[in-house]
Write a protein that holds these residues in place. Sequence first.
Motif, mmCIF file in Angstrom:
data_model
loop_
_atom_site.group_PDB
_atom_site.id
_atom_site.type_symbol
_atom_site.label_atom_id
_atom_site.label_comp_id
_atom_site.label_asym_id
_atom_site.label_seq_id
_atom_site.Cartn_x
_atom_site.Cartn_y
_atom_site.Cartn_z
ATOM 1 N N PRO A 31 0.827 -1.208 0.000
ATOM 2 C CA PRO A 31 0.000 0.000 0.000
ATOM 3 C C PRO A 31 0.867 1.267 0.000
ATOM 4 N N GLY A 32 0.577 2.166 -0.941
ATOM 5 C CA GLY A 32 1.277 3.436 -1.028
ATOM 6 C C GLY A 32 2.628 3.394 -1.727
ATOM 7 N N PHE A 33 3.028 2.252 -2.277
ATOM 8 C CA PHE A 33 4.333 2.153 -2.927
ATOM 9 C C PHE A 33 4.332 2.839 -4.289
ATOM 10 N N VAL A 83 25.462 -1.838 -2.106
ATOM 11 C CA VAL A 83 24.187 -2.174 -1.464
ATOM 12 C C VAL A 83 23.907 -1.228 -0.296
ATOM 13 N N ASP A 84 24.972 -0.789 0.389
ATOM 14 C CA ASP A 84 24.805 0.091 1.560
ATOM 15 C C ASP A 84 24.263 1.469 1.195
ATOM 16 N N GLU A 85 24.522 1.927 -0.040
ATOM 17 C CA GLU A 85 24.095 3.265 -0.466
ATOM 18 C C GLU A 85 22.708 3.273 -1.107
ATOM 19 N N ALA A 86 22.139 2.112 -1.368
ATOM 20 C CA ALA A 86 20.844 2.025 -2.052
ATOM 21 C C ALA A 86 19.690 2.221 -1.086
ATOM 22 N N ASP A 87 18.645 2.878 -1.566
ATOM 23 C CA ASP A 87 17.439 2.992 -0.747
ATOM 24 C C ASP A 87 16.342 2.037 -1.226
ATOM 25 N N LEU A 88 16.690 1.196 -2.223
ATOM 26 C CA LEU A 88 15.777 0.155 -2.703
ATOM 27 C C LEU A 88 16.631 -1.041 -3.118
ATOM 28 N N LEU A 89 16.363 -2.196 -2.533
ATOM 29 C CA LEU A 89 17.106 -3.414 -2.859
ATOM 30 C C LEU A 89 16.260 -4.320 -3.741
ATOM 31 N N ILE A 90 16.923 -4.983 -4.682
ATOM 32 C CA ILE A 90 16.233 -5.887 -5.605
ATOM 33 C C ILE A 90 16.708 -7.304 -5.346
ATOM 34 N N ASN A 91 15.757 -8.178 -5.052
ATOM 35 C CA ASN A 91 16.034 -9.595 -4.856
ATOM 36 C C ASN A 91 15.450 -10.348 -6.039
ATOM 37 N N LEU A 92 16.295 -11.091 -6.745
ATOM 38 C CA LEU A 92 15.855 -11.857 -7.911
ATOM 39 C C LEU A 92 15.740 -13.335 -7.567
ATOM 40 N N GLY A 93 14.730 -13.962 -8.117
ATOM 41 C CA GLY A 93 14.581 -15.406 -8.039
ATOM 42 C C GLY A 93 14.394 -15.940 -9.448
ATOM 43 N N THR A 136 10.746 -18.847 -14.928
ATOM 44 C CA THR A 136 10.045 -17.929 -14.038
ATOM 45 C C THR A 136 11.067 -17.016 -13.383
ATOM 46 N N VAL A 137 10.818 -15.708 -13.468
ATOM 47 C CA VAL A 137 11.650 -14.715 -12.798
ATOM 48 C C VAL A 137 10.779 -14.012 -11.780
ATOM 49 N N SER A 138 11.223 -13.986 -10.527
ATOM 50 C CA SER A 138 10.503 -13.228 -9.507
ATOM 51 C C SER A 138 11.395 -12.071 -9.071
ATOM 52 N N VAL A 139 10.783 -10.900 -8.941
ATOM 53 C CA VAL A 139 11.492 -9.689 -8.537
ATOM 54 C C VAL A 139 10.824 -9.168 -7.268
ATOM 55 N N HIS A 140 11.638 -8.974 -6.231
ATOM 56 C CA HIS A 140 11.156 -8.404 -4.967
ATOM 57 C C HIS A 140 11.894 -7.097 -4.734
ATOM 58 N N GLN A 146 13.088 0.264 6.227
ATOM 59 C CA GLN A 146 11.931 -0.318 6.911
ATOM 60 C C GLN A 146 12.017 -1.840 6.986
ATOM 61 N N ASN A 147 12.917 -2.421 6.170
ATOM 62 C CA ASN A 147 13.059 -3.867 6.053
ATOM 63 C C ASN A 147 11.724 -4.520 5.687
ATOM 64 N N GLU A 148 11.075 -3.937 4.664
ATOM 65 C CA GLU A 148 9.770 -4.421 4.212
ATOM 66 C C GLU A 148 9.765 -4.636 2.709
ATOM 67 N N LEU A 149 8.986 -5.625 2.293
ATOM 68 C CA LEU A 149 8.762 -5.880 0.875
ATOM 69 C C LEU A 149 7.800 -4.820 0.344
#
Length: 183
Positions: A31-33, A83-93, A136-140, A146-149
Amino acid sequence: MRNLLFSTALLLLLLLSACTPATSIQSEPAPGFTLATYRQFAFMEVDTDAEKMGPDFEGHVHFLKQELARQLEQRGLKQAPSVDEADLLINLGIVVDRKVQTRETNIITDPPRYIGQRRYTWKSEEVEVGRYSVGTVSVHLVDPVQNELMWQGTAERIISDKPEKLREQIEKGIEQLVEEMPS
């Protein structure tokens, strides 16, 4: 005559496009992203056993990351140096399933099997008609503060064994996936 030729060409084009495998896209934002909230992104480490995945796997993962970075940069984000300077992290599957296509024999139209001594049998059975791969590619997208998805999406389709065609499929799939992200 010209209308008939045009109609036939249009019908043929529609049939060919209907036979093209489509990419199945699913996405779910928090919500709100919105992407406009973030400035820099970085990729989290892809944890895999590359030896089990095949010789070209590392190259495909690298190309997938490049394409995702290019698409996000077109949307106004920049890739962070670390990774330390980013405000958005991308996790790939990434998952590639090898599948077998079968069909069931029909006792009415298929001929009987000869099993010796003038004996025939008419039982139905599964017959392999082909093999294919589904990727299948999943992107998170994760907010590290906030340590939130914040957003998750998947793209799935039948993938080609030819490297050039696979790269084209990756480009189109990532483009469709990034289009689902709220601006």
